[in-house]
Motif scaffolding. Structure first.
Motif, mmCIF file in Angstrom:
data_model
loop_
_atom_site.group_PDB
_atom_site.id
_atom_site.type_symbol
_atom_site.label_atom_id
_atom_site.label_comp_id
_atom_site.label_asym_id
_atom_site.label_seq_id
_atom_site.Cartn_x
_atom_site.Cartn_y
_atom_site.Cartn_z
ATOM 1 N N ALA A 225 8.742 7.793 1.370
ATOM 2 C CA ALA A 225 7.821 8.875 1.013
ATOM 3 C C ALA A 225 6.483 8.708 1.717
ATOM 4 C CB ALA A 225 7.623 8.921 -0.495
ATOM 5 N N PHE A 226 6.045 7.475 1.869
ATOM 6 C CA PHE A 226 4.772 7.224 2.552
ATOM 7 C C PHE A 226 4.872 7.580 4.029
ATOM 8 C CE2 PHE A 226 1.563 4.613 4.674
ATOM 9 C CZ PHE A 226 0.438 4.883 3.894
ATOM 10 N N VAL A 227 5.994 7.245 4.659
ATOM 11 C CA VAL A 227 6.195 7.599 6.067
ATOM 12 C C VAL A 227 6.146 9.108 6.251
ATOM 13 C CG1 VAL A 227 7.889 7.615 7.955
ATOM 14 C CG2 VAL A 227 7.418 5.491 6.705
ATOM 15 N N SER A 228 6.656 9.838 5.279
ATOM 16 C CA SER A 228 6.567 11.296 5.334
ATOM 17 C C SER A 228 5.107 11.750 5.332
ATOM 18 C CB SER A 228 7.313 11.918 4.152
ATOM 19 O OG SER A 228 7.223 13.333 4.186
ATOM 20 N N TYR B 270 6.306 8.326 13.165
ATOM 21 C CA TYR B 270 6.337 7.078 12.399
ATOM 22 C C TYR B 270 7.665 6.926 11.669
ATOM 23 C CZ TYR B 270 1.313 7.075 13.233
ATOM 24 O OH TYR B 270 0.071 7.084 13.825
ATOM 25 N N THR B 271 8.135 5.688 11.572
ATOM 26 C CA THR B 271 9.357 5.379 10.818
ATOM 27 C C THR B 271 9.116 4.286 9.772
ATOM 28 O OG1 THR B 271 10.015 3.759 12.504
ATOM 29 C CG2 THR B 271 10.858 6.017 12.761
ATOM 30 N N ASN B 272 7.970 3.632 9.835
ATOM 31 C CA ASN B 272 7.622 2.603 8.845
ATOM 32 C C ASN B 272 6.106 2.483 8.785
ATOM 33 O OD1 ASN B 272 6.666 0.556 10.805
ATOM 34 N ND2 ASN B 272 8.816 0.427 11.421
ATOM 35 N N PRO B 273 5.565 1.795 7.768
ATOM 36 C CA PRO B 273 4.111 1.708 7.629
ATOM 37 C C PRO B 273 3.468 0.520 8.336
ATOM 38 C CG PRO B 273 5.143 0.833 5.665
ATOM 39 C CD PRO B 273 6.261 1.292 6.556
ATOM 40 N N ILE C 36 0.833 -1.203 0.000
ATOM 41 C CA ILE C 36 0.000 0.000 0.000
ATOM 42 C C ILE C 36 0.867 1.252 0.000
ATOM 43 C CG2 ILE C 36 -1.578 1.376 1.428
ATOM 44 C CD1 ILE C 36 -2.916 -1.279 2.247
ATOM 45 N N ALA C 37 1.894 1.255 0.846
ATOM 46 C CA ALA C 37 2.776 2.422 0.938
ATOM 47 C C ALA C 37 3.433 2.724 -0.405
ATOM 48 C CB ALA C 37 3.836 2.188 2.010
ATOM 49 N N GLU C 38 3.924 1.688 -1.070
ATOM 50 C CA GLU C 38 4.592 1.898 -2.357
ATOM 51 C C GLU C 38 3.599 2.340 -3.433
ATOM 52 O OE1 GLU C 38 8.485 -1.030 -2.030
ATOM 53 O OE2 GLU C 38 6.677 -1.790 -3.042
ATOM 54 N N HIS C 39 2.399 1.813 -3.392
ATOM 55 C CA HIS C 39 1.406 2.210 -4.389
ATOM 56 C C HIS C 39 0.974 3.667 -4.196
ATOM 57 C CE1 HIS C 39 -1.818 1.948 -7.264
ATOM 58 N NE2 HIS C 39 -2.713 2.276 -6.349
ATOM 59 N N VAL C 40 0.815 4.083 -2.956
ATOM 60 C CA VAL C 40 0.353 5.446 -2.669
ATOM 61 C C VAL C 40 1.432 6.475 -2.941
ATOM 62 C CG1 VAL C 40 -0.349 7.014 -0.811
ATOM 63 C CG2 VAL C 40 -1.399 4.745 -0.992
#
Length: 389
Positions: free
Chosen positions: A145-148, A164-167, A135-139
């Motif tokens: 970038a997703f953690v940001s 947060y440091t990971n999804p 999900i993180a990579e798709h978004v």
């Protein structure tokens, strides 16, 4: 200066609030349950009022409660139209299930195509760490970038003790949250993602021929009406559980962090929820758009304007006080036309006995245009005379 029609409106409104339940028998509220978890909180969803808390602002490891924010960010991206639940996601090597040998996963494989809706179920029902990465990579294109995005949304939601440091929530330096922040995040999910929240009540999901069951055992507890939210566990965090349940119009959110076992996090959450439903009540005295009173209008094409609220009012009270709720109205100034619908004309003050428990803006429920020159002159004269009597 208050006119006669205003005074009568206040009196009749106060009586209307208290008369149906004014003979409610008193209730003695015992001390809240004392739990062994490191930190916990019980919050009324509709009002945000905290009914029970201990170490609610201490930084703790959220473990898979992190996935609440993963789901929230993805849901907001759906709301914005950047992604869709019908998107087909190609699983990268980063999201491969074999990267998570000793933790929860959805069992997705490299190169396979998975719908976003299935990934959501894998995230929420199965607590899949692999689904989180996909999900993180798709978004956002990458986990970093997703953690940001996760941290940006934490700032927007005023989760000021969360990082947060990971999804997915596996133990990581710099990953932390608090029971209060998790409860506020739960509030946001229920409020902002009404199409996604029902997934949290699903008790099982089958993918790749493997059926896994929701780890939130309270979903199967018939003594409570639990409809979400999320479990979490790592060796560093202990056992966590965020739960939401309803009883009539009341919805409560409990968060237990750092419990000793899966069983104890459920028992402790149940104690909190049962306490809240037994001894407190969410009162909704007025709905949005409901006429509360008629306010006197000067210089208008009509003499009165209907006033009410633009959003419903919710108040959390001990059950022994719910029948003692009264309300009064204060107008901010003499009201003169023109008036626009939604314009703030004063406030309504809710009290239990002499203690104020809530204020809300009182707004016009209709437009009032300026009257003719003769009507304005007549009203000016009436207003001038009223200052002398």
């Amino acid at each position: 200066m208050k006119n006669t029609s205003f005074a009568s409106a206040v009196i009749s409104f106060a009586v209307a609030l208290i008369s149906p339940v004014s003979i409610a028998s008193p209730t003695i509220i015992p001390s809240p349950p004392a739990l062994s978890a490191k930190g916990y909180i019980l919050m009324d969803y509709n009002t945000g009022k905290v009914l029970v808390e201990k170490n609610a602002d201490i930084r703790l490891n959220p473990a898979s409660l992190t996935k609440l924010m993963t789901a929230y960010v993805a849901g907001q991206e759906m709301n914005s139209g950047n992604i869709s639940k019908d998107d087909v996601v190609v699983v990268s090597s980063n999201a491969w299930a074999k990267n998570f040998p000793d933790s929860s996963k959805m069992f997705i494989e490299v190169g396979t195509k998975v719908s976003m809706q299935d990934l959501y179920r894998g995230l929420i029902v199965q607590s899949g760490n692999d689904a989180s990465v996909a999900i993180a990579e798709h978004v956002a294109g990458s986990q970093k970038a997703f953690v940001s995005l996760m941290n940006s949304w934490a700032d927007k939601l005023n989760l000021d003790k969360t990082s947060y440091t990971n999804p997915h929530g596996l133990d990581s330096q710099g990953l932390y949250s608090t029971p209060r922040d998790i409860a506020k995040l739960g509030q946001a999910i229920i409020r902002d993602l009404p199409d996604i929240y029902p997934l949290y009540s699903e008790t099982a999901f089958t993918y790749n021929g493997i059926t896994q069951y929701n780890r939130n055992g309270l979903l199967r507890d018939r003594s409570l009406n639990v409809d979400g939210m999320k479990t979490g566990y790592t060796s560093g965090a202990g056992y966590n559980l965020a739960t939401s349940a309803t009883n009539g119009d009341m919805r409560l959110i409990s968060v237990v962090m750092g419990s000793k076992s899966a069983k104890s996090r459920e028992m402790e959450s149940k104690q909190l929820l049962s306490y809240g439903f037994r001894f407190f009540e969410t009162v909704k005295p007025n709905n949005a758009g409901e006429k509360i009173a008629d306010a006197r209008v000067w210089m208008g094409n009509k003499d009165n304007v209907e006033v009410g609220l633009d959003t419903p009012v919710y108040i959390t009270l001990p059950k022994s006080e719910a029948g003692k709720l009264t309300a009064s109205i204060e107008y901010s100034k003499d009201i003169s036309a023109p008036i626009s619908k939604g314009e703030v004309l004063g406030k309504i003050i809710y009290k239990v006995q002499d203690k104020e428990v809530k204020q809300a803006d009182l707004v016009a429920l209709q437009n009032v245009e300026e009257g003719s020159w003769f009507k304005r002159l007549t009203d000016w004269f009436k207003k001038w005379l009223s200052t002398w009597f």
